[in-house]
Structure formats: C-alpha cells, structure tokens
Scaffold this motif. Structure first.
Motif: not given
Length: 281
Positions: A184-192, A213-218
């Motif tokens: 999830d951290a990697v997913f957000n790094i790639k997107n940002s 996003d997978r860090l905060h929205q859900n």
C-alpha cells in the motif's frame, strides 16, 4: 484592514499530508484595533454552521507563547464563504487569518515563511495552510523543525460534491492506522510521484489519473456510515477520478451526473487560485 484567505483541498488522494491546492473561494476577514476588548463576529453563507470562534483565540495564544508578543484587543468581522468542517480548509483559513492579524497587531513583523511554519505547527501538517498563504498547488515537507515546499501554478477547474453532514478532522485522523502494508505504501509512492511528474510536464488531465490512495481514504470512509454511503454512490457512477478532499466529507470528482447521490447538499465548481492570501488596507 481586509484579508481574503482561500479555501484549500489537500492530499489529492495519494499525496497524504504533502499535496495541497488553493481554490478560488475566499473567506473575507475585516479587522481593526480600535477597541478595548476582542470582538469577533461571523456573517455569510456558512456562518450559521460555525459553533464558536475559539480557534481565533487559540491561535492568538499560540502566537503569544511562541513570539513573546501580546496580541492587542481586536475587532474582527469574518465573512464565511468556505463550507465549515467539509474538508475545504475552513479551519486553515481561520489559522492563517488569526496569525496575520496577530502579526500586524503586535508589530512582530514575522516573515510569511515564519508565519507558515507557525501555521503548520498549529495544524499539525502543512498541506492546508501553505497553499492558503501562497496559492497554487504546493508540495509540502515538514519533519520536526525542517520545513519546505514547492509551488506549481495551474489553470484548472475542479468539481467538489459537498454533503449535508460534516466531519471533525481530529476524529477522522484518529481512525488512521499506525502501520500500513508495504504494498500500500508503494502504491501511494508510485501514484504521488506520477501525479507530480505529470503536473511538472504540464499534463494536467493525465495527472488526475494518479490520485488513487490506500493509506487514508478507505479508513476515513469506513469510519462513518454516512460518508461510506455518500462515496459508494459516487463510485457507482464510475467517475474517471475522485478523491476525498482533506479529511472529508467533500469529494472531488469529474462526475457530471449527480442524481441520486445521498446527502448531497451542493456542487462547487472551483478554479485553482494561484494567488493565495490577499491583503488590502
């Protein structure tokens, strides 16, 4: 004197506590020191939703503690054009306003940079307050005493769906986990990173493909039943992109069909404000 402080939207999905964007919607604040006691009043569209003016006094107290200057009695009239507790920076607008008033009233002559650092310390993160000062899209950094940002100017309009219920920012932050999955951290790094790369290349329409996003929205969405129902209805219409504005409950999306979305109170179409805080005599 009059100051105009813009609304802001933050996180933009993947850029949690890092990305912030100023919007072309302003709270107007008139103030003068021709009084022997502090008087604060609010008018405007969203004034009835405001419970109190405690945040002004909290900021004044913080300013006095940090600088050693005493804020003199002040008369403040605030025109509330930013929805209250809706994830569009209403609290940040008060913080920025109060710090500017304190700086003028005490003649402390702090620089904008110093005021932004104080604002970020009050808020706990810089992504709301910095764009309120400088406008545009800001990429913020704060780690202890270390503070920095970069600003990008954009010509873009965003659509915000503002529901009839509000959410407390502090409550929404408490539902966030202390640890997240590696993927999830990697997913957000790639997107940002991809979002910012597209912005830097001038490809604005492509940038918003990368707000996932997978860090905060859900966690925030599932932490409130109304919020969950609101977002699920938006997602059922298959938007090209969407993200929770700040800690919610407003949602930014490219939808044009809003029929049947529960709790929807209003739709705001807002351009990016590249100017930031406006000060006039």
């Amino acid at each position: 004197m009059r100051i105009m402080v813009p609304a802001t939207t933050t996180n933009l999905g993947a850029g949690f506590d890092v990305f912030g964007l100023a919007l072309d919607l302003f709270n107007e604040v008139f103030f003068s020191f021709d009084t022997d006691r502090t008087i604060i009043e609010s008018t405007g569209k969203y004034a009835p939703d405001l419970e109190n003016h405690d945040l002004f006094f909290e900021v004044f107290e913080f300013f006095e503690k940090k600088t050693g200057y005493r804020v003199p009695p002040v008369r403040i009239s605030q025109v509330c054009n930013i929805p209250i507790s809706s994830g569009l920076g209403s609290s940040a607008a008060v913080i920025v306003s109060a710090l500017h008033i304190a700086n003028v009233g005490t003649k402390a002559n702090l620089s904008q940079w110093d005021l932004m650092k104080l604002a970020a310390e009050i808020e706990g993160h810089p992504d709301n307050v910095v764009p309120a000062f400088v406008g545009g899209l800001v990429v913020c950094y704060q780690d202890g005493e270390n503070f920095d940002f970069e600003k990008f100017e954009l010509d873009f309009e965003l659509t915000f769906l503002v529901p009839s219920f509000s959410l407390c920012t502090n409550t929404m932050r408490k539902v966030l986990p202390r640890q997240v999955l590696f993927e999830d951290a990697v997913f957000n790094i790639k997107n940002s990173c991809q979002f910012l790369a597209k912005i830097a290349s001038g490809k604005l329409n492509e940038a918003f493909k990368y707000v996932g996003d997978r860090l905060h929205q859900n966690y925030r969405i599932n932490g409130n039943e109304k919020m969950k129902e609101f977002v699920e209805a938006i997602l059922s219409k298959k938007p090209g992109y969407w993200f929770v504005s700040g800690s919610g409950p407003s949602v930014c999306t490219d939808l044009e069909d809003f029929e049947g979305i529960p709790y929807l109170k209003e739709v705001l179409k807002l351009k990016v404000n590249n100017r930031g805080l406006i000060i006039s005599e």
